[in-house]
Write a protein that holds these residues in place. Structure first.
Motif: not given
Length: 107
Positions: A10-17, A95-99
């Motif tokens: 998603e954009g420059n980030m990867k979404r992980i569960k 690094a996790i930058v959003k939750v």
């Protein structure tokens, strides 16, 4: 693939569960566990109930400690009790930058 390590971009980030959070009180609390430990509190309920100041609306509160530091956020959980999926957004450095908490389904 393992749900906890597989995600989508998603954009420059990867979404992980990250997992699932269970709710039995109709509310959630976000705080650093050190605030529970440093105050000698065994439960988040004691943190919430002992907080001298709780700012916010009916469905959410900012938890502030005795010296005025903002130590947590308490909020109503979407549809009340249940199990909610929690996702993290990881930047290019890992690094996790959003939750994100999906209230209403457990995808």
């Amino acid at each position: 693939k393992d749900n906890y390590h597989f995600g989508k971009k998603e954009g420059n980030m990867k979404r992980i569960k990250l997992g699932i959070v269970g709710v039995d009180s109709g509310q959630l609390l976000i705080c650093d566990p050190c605030y529970l430990q440093s105050e000698g509190l065994e439960t988040s309920e004691r943190l919430i109930n002992s907080a001298p100041i709780q700012k916010g609306d009916k469905n959410h509160k900012q938890i502030v400690n005795t010296i005025g530091a903002e130590v947590g956020i308490k909020f109503d959980s979407g549809y009340g009790d249940g199990a909610y999926s929690v996702y993290g957004y990881v930047n290019k450095h890992g690094a996790i930058v959003k939750v994100e908490i999906k209230m209403g389904d457990t995808e």
